[in-house]
Design a protein around this motif. Structure first.
Motif, PDB file in Angstrom:
ATOM      1  N   SER A 208       0.836  -1.192   0.000  1.00  0.00           N
ATOM      2  CA  SER A 208       0.000   0.000   0.000  1.00  0.00           C
ATOM      3  C   SER A 208       0.873   1.245   0.000  1.00  0.00           C
ATOM      4  O   SER A 208       1.866   1.318   0.726  1.00  0.00           O
ATOM      5  N   SER A 209       0.521   2.251  -0.799  1.00  0.00           N
ATOM      6  CA  SER A 209       1.326   3.460  -0.901  1.00  0.00           C
ATOM      7  C   SER A 209       1.317   4.288   0.368  1.00  0.00           C
ATOM      8  O   SER A 209       2.207   5.111   0.587  1.00  0.00           O
ATOM      9  N   ASP A 210       0.312   4.094   1.241  1.00  0.00           N
ATOM     10  CA  ASP A 210       0.244   4.854   2.498  1.00  0.00           C
ATOM     11  C   ASP A 210       0.376   3.950   3.722  1.00  0.00           C
ATOM     12  O   ASP A 210       0.031   4.334   4.831  1.00  0.00           O
ATOM     13  N   ASN A 211       0.876   2.716   3.509  1.00  0.00           N
ATOM     14  CA  ASN A 211       1.083   1.737   4.592  1.00  0.00           C
ATOM     15  C   ASN A 211      -0.204   1.404   5.338  1.00  0.00           C
ATOM     16  O   ASN A 211      -0.175   1.061   6.518  1.00  0.00           O
ATOM     17  N   SER A 212      -1.330   1.497   4.637  1.00  0.00           N
ATOM     18  CA  SER A 212      -2.615   1.152   5.263  1.00  0.00           C
ATOM     19  C   SER A 212      -2.920  -0.335   5.188  1.00  0.00           C
ATOM     20  O   SER A 212      -3.943  -0.789   5.700  1.00  0.00           O
ATOM     21  N   GLY A 213      -2.041  -1.094   4.564  1.00  0.00           N
ATOM     22  CA  GLY A 213      -2.234  -2.536   4.486  1.00  0.00           C
ATOM     23  C   GLY A 213      -1.343  -3.274   5.460  1.00  0.00           C
ATOM     24  O   GLY A 213      -0.431  -2.705   6.066  1.00  0.00           O
ATOM     25  N   VAL A 214      -1.613  -4.556   5.646  1.00  0.00           N
ATOM     26  CA  VAL A 214      -0.767  -5.417   6.471  1.00  0.00           C
ATOM     27  C   VAL A 214       0.498  -5.745   5.681  1.00  0.00           C
ATOM     28  O   VAL A 214       0.430  -6.073   4.497  1.00  0.00           O
ATOM     29  N   ALA A 215       1.654  -5.620   6.315  1.00  0.00           N
ATOM     30  CA  ALA A 215       2.919  -5.892   5.635  1.00  0.00           C
ATOM     31  C   ALA A 215       2.973  -7.320   5.117  1.00  0.00           C
ATOM     32  O   ALA A 215       2.433  -8.247   5.739  1.00  0.00           O
ATOM     33  N   SER A 216       3.626  -7.519   3.981  1.00  0.00           N
ATOM     34  CA  SER A 216       3.754  -8.857   3.397  1.00  0.00           C
ATOM     35  C   SER A 216       4.427  -9.803   4.383  1.00  0.00           C
ATOM     36  O   SER A 216       5.470  -9.483   4.950  1.00  0.00           O
ATOM     37  N   GLY A 217       3.815 -10.952   4.601  1.00  0.00           N
ATOM     38  CA  GLY A 217       4.377 -11.942   5.506  1.00  0.00           C
ATOM     39  C   GLY A 217       4.055 -11.731   6.960  1.00  0.00           C
ATOM     40  O   GLY A 217       4.551 -12.468   7.817  1.00  0.00           O
ATOM     41  N   GLU A 218       3.235 -10.721   7.294  1.00  0.00           N
ATOM     42  CA  GLU A 218       2.890 -10.430   8.687  1.00  0.00           C
ATOM     43  C   GLU A 218       1.396 -10.637   8.939  1.00  0.00           C
ATOM     44  O   GLU A 218       0.577 -10.407   8.037  1.00  0.00           O
ATOM     45  N   ALA A 233      -8.274  -7.749  -1.236  1.00  0.00           N
ATOM     46  CA  ALA A 233      -7.359  -8.779  -1.736  1.00  0.00           C
ATOM     47  C   ALA A 233      -5.914  -8.360  -1.570  1.00  0.00           C
ATOM     48  O   ALA A 233      -5.020  -9.185  -1.374  1.00  0.00           O
ATOM     49  N   ALA A 234      -5.664  -7.058  -1.629  1.00  0.00           N
ATOM     50  CA  ALA A 234      -4.294  -6.555  -1.471  1.00  0.00           C
ATOM     51  C   ALA A 234      -3.935  -6.314  -0.018  1.00  0.00           C
ATOM     52  O   ALA A 234      -2.823  -5.914   0.297  1.00  0.00           O
ATOM     53  N   GLY A 235      -4.864  -6.540   0.886  1.00  0.00           N
ATOM     54  CA  GLY A 235      -4.601  -6.355   2.310  1.00  0.00           C
ATOM     55  C   GLY A 235      -4.648  -4.911   2.742  1.00  0.00           C
ATOM     56  O   GLY A 235      -4.089  -4.553   3.761  1.00  0.00           O
ATOM     57  N   THR A 236      -5.305  -4.030   1.956  1.00  0.00           N
ATOM     58  CA  THR A 236      -5.319  -2.606   2.273  1.00  0.00           C
ATOM     59  C   THR A 236      -6.620  -2.203   2.962  1.00  0.00           C
ATOM     60  O   THR A 236      -7.583  -2.952   3.007  1.00  0.00           O
ATOM     61  N   GLY A 237      -6.597  -0.956   3.485  1.00  0.00           N
ATOM     62  CA  GLY A 237      -7.820  -0.377   4.010  1.00  0.00           C
ATOM     63  C   GLY A 237      -8.077  -0.621   5.472  1.00  0.00           C
ATOM     64  O   GLY A 237      -9.185  -0.377   5.936  1.00  0.00           O
ATOM     65  N   SER A 238      -7.087  -1.096   6.248  1.00  0.00           N
ATOM     66  CA  SER A 238      -7.383  -1.419   7.645  1.00  0.00           C
ATOM     67  C   SER A 238      -6.381  -0.867   8.648  1.00  0.00           C
ATOM     68  O   SER A 238      -6.682  -0.790   9.823  1.00  0.00           O
ATOM     69  N   CYS A 239      -5.160  -0.520   8.227  1.00  0.00           N
ATOM     70  CA  CYS A 239      -4.106  -0.155   9.175  1.00  0.00           C
ATOM     71  C   CYS A 239      -3.897   1.364   9.188  1.00  0.00           C
ATOM     72  O   CYS A 239      -2.983   1.881   8.540  1.00  0.00           O
ATOM     73  N   ASP A 241      -3.836   3.309  12.222  1.00  0.00           N
ATOM     74  CA  ASP A 241      -3.625   3.744  13.608  1.00  0.00           C
ATOM     75  C   ASP A 241      -2.176   3.508  14.014  1.00  0.00           C
ATOM     76  O   ASP A 241      -1.889   2.903  15.045  1.00  0.00           O
ATOM     77  N   GLY A 242      -1.245   3.941  13.160  1.00  0.00           N
ATOM     78  CA  GLY A 242       0.165   3.848  13.516  1.00  0.00           C
ATOM     79  C   GLY A 242       0.985   2.898  12.684  1.00  0.00           C
ATOM     80  O   GLY A 242       2.166   2.682  12.972  1.00  0.00           O
ATOM     81  N   SER A 243       0.417   2.324  11.630  1.00  0.00           N
ATOM     82  CA  SER A 243       1.184   1.423  10.777  1.00  0.00           C
ATOM     83  C   SER A 243       2.221   2.207   9.975  1.00  0.00           C
ATOM     84  O   SER A 243       1.936   3.282   9.456  1.00  0.00           O
ATOM     85  N   PHE A 244       3.447   1.677   9.871  1.00  0.00           N
ATOM     86  CA  PHE A 244       4.516   2.386   9.188  1.00  0.00           C
ATOM     87  C   PHE A 244       5.215   1.501   8.164  1.00  0.00           C
ATOM     88  O   PHE A 244       5.006   0.287   8.120  1.00  0.00           O
ATOM     89  N   GLY A 245       6.072   2.122   7.352  1.00  0.00           N
ATOM     90  CA  GLY A 245       6.823   1.398   6.333  1.00  0.00           C
ATOM     91  C   GLY A 245       8.189   0.994   6.848  1.00  0.00           C
ATOM     92  O   GLY A 245       8.312   0.296   7.857  1.00  0.00           O
ATOM     93  N   ASN A 246       9.254   1.454   6.178  1.00  0.00           N
ATOM     94  CA  ASN A 246      10.609   1.100   6.603  1.00  0.00           C
ATOM     95  C   ASN A 246      10.900   1.649   7.992  1.00  0.00           C
ATOM     96  O   ASN A 246      10.393   2.697   8.393  1.00  0.00           O
ATOM     97  N   ALA A 247      11.741   0.920   8.734  1.00  0.00           N
ATOM     98  CA  ALA A 247      12.151   1.361  10.066  1.00  0.00           C
ATOM     99  C   ALA A 247      13.668   1.303  10.176  1.00  0.00           C
ATOM    100  O   ALA A 247      14.305   0.384   9.642  1.00  0.00           O
ATOM    101  N   TYR A 248      14.229   2.290  10.879  1.00  0.00           N
ATOM    102  CA  TYR A 248      15.668   2.377  11.096  1.00  0.00           C
ATOM    103  C   TYR A 248      15.906   2.619  12.589  1.00  0.00           C
ATOM    104  O   TYR A 248      15.227   3.436  13.205  1.00  0.00           O
ATOM    105  N   SER A 249      16.862   1.908  13.165  1.00  0.00           N
ATOM    106  CA  SER A 249      17.148   2.072  14.591  1.00  0.00           C
ATOM    107  C   SER A 249      18.644   1.905  14.822  1.00  0.00           C
ATOM    108  O   SER A 249      19.265   0.984  14.284  1.00  0.00           O
ATOM    109  N   VAL A 250      19.238   2.804  15.610  1.00  0.00           N
ATOM    110  CA  VAL A 250      20.669   2.735  15.895  1.00  0.00           C
ATOM    111  C   VAL A 250      20.911   3.190  17.328  1.00  0.00           C
ATOM    112  O   VAL A 250      20.204   4.062  17.844  1.00  0.00           O
ATOM    113  N   ALA A 251      21.879   2.581  17.981  1.00  0.00           N
ATOM    114  CA  ALA A 251      22.225   2.941  19.352  1.00  0.00           C
ATOM    115  C   ALA A 251      23.722   2.794  19.562  1.00  0.00           C
ATOM    116  O   ALA A 251      24.344   1.840  19.080  1.00  0.00           O
TER     117      ALA A 251
END
Length: 439
Positions: A208-218, A233-239, A241-251
Motif C-alpha cells: 500500500s502506498s500509504d502503509n494502510s495494508g498489512v505488511a507482506s508476511g505479517e 485482496a491486497a490487504g489494504t484499508g485497515s491499518c 492507527d500507527g502502521s509504518f513502512g521502513n524502520a531504522y534504529s541505531v544505538a
C-alpha cells in the motif's frame, strides 16, 4: 541423526544441570561442534488496579480490580557452531509463555496489539553469522533503541514499567518506540574499549502506498495496532492507527566500570494516522501520513554506596500537517534509583514525565502532560529467584490518557471503559506482588 543426539544431550543436561551450568546460566548441551542452550524466564504477579474514572457515563466497573498476570514470561533455544576459522553460525528462537492466561490476541482495548504472543518464535528470533568483527543477524528483535536503555528500568514488565510514558507517543497500551521489529536485519559491533554500536533496518514490505495494508508476511498491522474493517485482496484499508513502512534504529553505548552512557535514534517512515481523521475526530488532512522519530540519551552510574542512579531524556517528533491536532510530538524524561540493602534486597524509585504536545486529534491544543510515580521492593532468594512488590501511580492532566503496564505487563490499565470509550485526565493506580524465576 544429529538432531536425535541433540535431543538426548539436552535431556542429559536437564538431568545434570549442576554440572553443566552456573546458577544464572541457561541449560547448555554440546553436540559435536554445536553449542545449544535452553533458557527461560517466568514472571507471575497478583495485581490490583483502578482506572480512576469517575465519570457517570462510563460503562462497567471502574474501581479496584484484582488480576493475575503472566507478564514477560518466555522460553528460548539458542545455539552456535564454527563454520570457518573465527566465524560462527548463530541462531535463536524465543517464545512468550502465557502461564496464567490462554494464548491468543489481546482484547483488553481497541489499542492493544492483536498478534498472538504465545506462539513459537513470537519473540526475538534470528539466524546469522558472528566473529571478532561483530555479528550480522536476520529475523526479528528488540530494536537497538529499545535495548539501549532497558537496563535503566528497574520496573520492567511490572505495573510501573517506564514504557507507560517512555517511547510512548500518545498514551494507551503501545509504546511505539519500545518495539520489536519484524523482518529485520541488524549489526551488533564487538566491544571496543567499552564502546559498541548496534544498527538495524527493517523493510516495510507494504504494497500500500500509504502503509494502510498489512505488511507482506505479517499477520497484523505494523506497529502492533489492531486491524479494522475488512481486508481487500491486497490487504489494504485497515491499518490507519500507527502502521509504518521502513524502520531504522541505531544505538551507541559506552559501558565501563560504574558508568553506562547511551544515545539512540529510531525513525518510522510514513506512519499512517488517518484513523485520527475518521468520524470527524480531526479535520481531513490535519494528521496525515508522515515520518515519526525518537531520539534519547541515558546515563546510569553506580555509587560506592550501592546506589544506582538512572536518567533518560527523550524527544519524539512527528511533522504533522496541522500542529493543533498533533499528539505524537513531545519531550519526556525518566529518573530512577535503586538502593541495594544488604546482599539480597533492593529498594527502587522512579519518576517518568510526559511533556505537553502541540495538540490533540479530538480537542486541538490541550493540557496533556502526565507524571508516573513508582516505588518497589525486591528480595532475591538467590541469583535465579526473587519476589517483588510494586506500586505505580499515573497522574494524567486534563487531556492525557497514559496507562499503566504498557509493553510488558500481562494486563494493562488504561483510559477505556467496558464499552471501549476513553476517559482522559484520570489518575490510575496499581499495586502488584509477584515472583520471578530464571533458568
Amino acid at each position: 541423526m544429529k538432531l536425535d543426539r541433540c535431543v538426548v544431550a539436552c535431556a542429559l543436561a536437564f538431568a545434570s544441570a549442576s554440572a553443566l551450568c552456573q546458577p544464572t546460566s541457561p541449560v547448555t548441551a554440546v553436540v559435536a561442534d554445536t553449542l545449544i542452550q535452553l533458557y527461560g524466564h517466568l514472571d507471575l504477579s497478583i495485581d490490583s488496579a483502578t482506572k480512576g474514572i469517575k465519570n457517570p457515563a462510563a460503562d462497567g466497573r471502574m474501581g479496584w480490580q484484582p488480576d493475575i498476570s503472566s507478564n514477560l514470561s518466555y522460553f528460548g533455544v539458542r545455539g552456535s557452531r564454527e563454520v570457518a576459522p573465527a566465524l560462527r553460525a548463530v541462531f535463536q528462537f524465543e517464545t512468550q509463555v502465557d502461564v496464567s492466561a490462554t494464548p491468543g490476541p489481546s482484547v483488553n482495548s481497541a489499542s492493544s496489539d492483536a498478534s498472538v504472543k504465545g506462539a513459537l518464535a513470537s519473540r526475538n528470533s534470528y539466524l546469522g553469522l558472528a566473529g571478532g568483527w561483530g555479528a550480522v543477524k536476520v529475523g526479528k528483535t528488540d530494536a537497538p533503541y529499545k535495548l539501549s536503555t532497558a537496563r535503566m528500568d528497574p520496573f520492567s514488565a511490572t505495573v510501573g514499567d517506564y514504557n507507560s510514558i517512555m517511547g510512548n507517543t500518545g498514551g494507551d497500551n503501545r509504546a511505539e518506540f519500545d518495539t520489536r521489529l519484524s523482518h529485520a536485519i541488524w549489526y551488533e559491533s564487538p566491544n571496543m574499549g567499552g564502546f559498541r554500536v548496534d544498527a538495524l533496518y527493517a523493510p516495510g514490505q507494504n504494497r500500500s502506498s500509504d502503509n494502510s495494508g498489512v505488511a507482506s508476511g505479517e499477520p497484523v498491522c505494523t506497529g502492533g495496532n489492531t486491524a479494522t474493517g475488512v481486508l481487500t485482496a491486497a490487504g489494504t484499508g485497515s491499518c490507519e492507527d500507527g502502521s509504518f513502512g521502513n524502520a531504522y534504529s541505531v544505538a551507541g553505548v559506552y559501558d565501563a566500570g560504574p558508568l553506562y552512557v547511551t544515545a539512540a535514534y529510531e525513525r518510522h517512515k510514513e506512519v499512517n494516522r488517518l484513523g485520527d481523521e475518521t468520524g470527524g475526530l480531526a479535520p481531513a488532512g490535519s494528521v496525515g501520513v508522515v515520518d515519526e522519530s525518537a531520539l534519547k540519551a541515558g546515563v546510569q552510574y553506580r555509587l560506592p554506596t550501592k546506589t544506582t542512579l538512572n536518567a533518560i531524556v527523550e524527544r519524539m517528533r512527528r511533522p504533522a500537517p496541522n500542529p493543533a491536532f498533533n499528539e505524537r510530538q513531545r519531550n519526556g524524561f525518566w529518573l530512577a534509583a535503586t538502593q541495594t540493602l544488604g546482599d539480597r534486597d533492593d529498594l527502587n524509585l522512579g519518576w517518568a514525565h510526559a511533556g505537553k504536545t502541540p495538540g490533540d486529534p479530538g480537542t486541538g491544543p490541550i493540557d496533556n502532560k502526565a507524571n508516573m510515580y513508582t516505588a518497589g521492593y525486591k528480595h532475591h532468594f538467590d541469583r535465579r529467584t526473587n519476589w517483588y512488590a510494586v506500586y505505580a501511580r499515573q497522574v494524567n492532566h486534563t487531556g492525557a490518557h497514559y496507562d499503566l503496564g504498557a509493553s510488558g505487563h500481562g494486563i494493562t490499565t488504561d483510559c477505556h471503559d467496558a464499552a471501549g470509550s476513553c476517559f482522559p485526565g484520570t489518575t490510575l493506580q496499581a499495586l502488584s506482588v509477584g515472583m520471578q524465576y530464571n533458568f
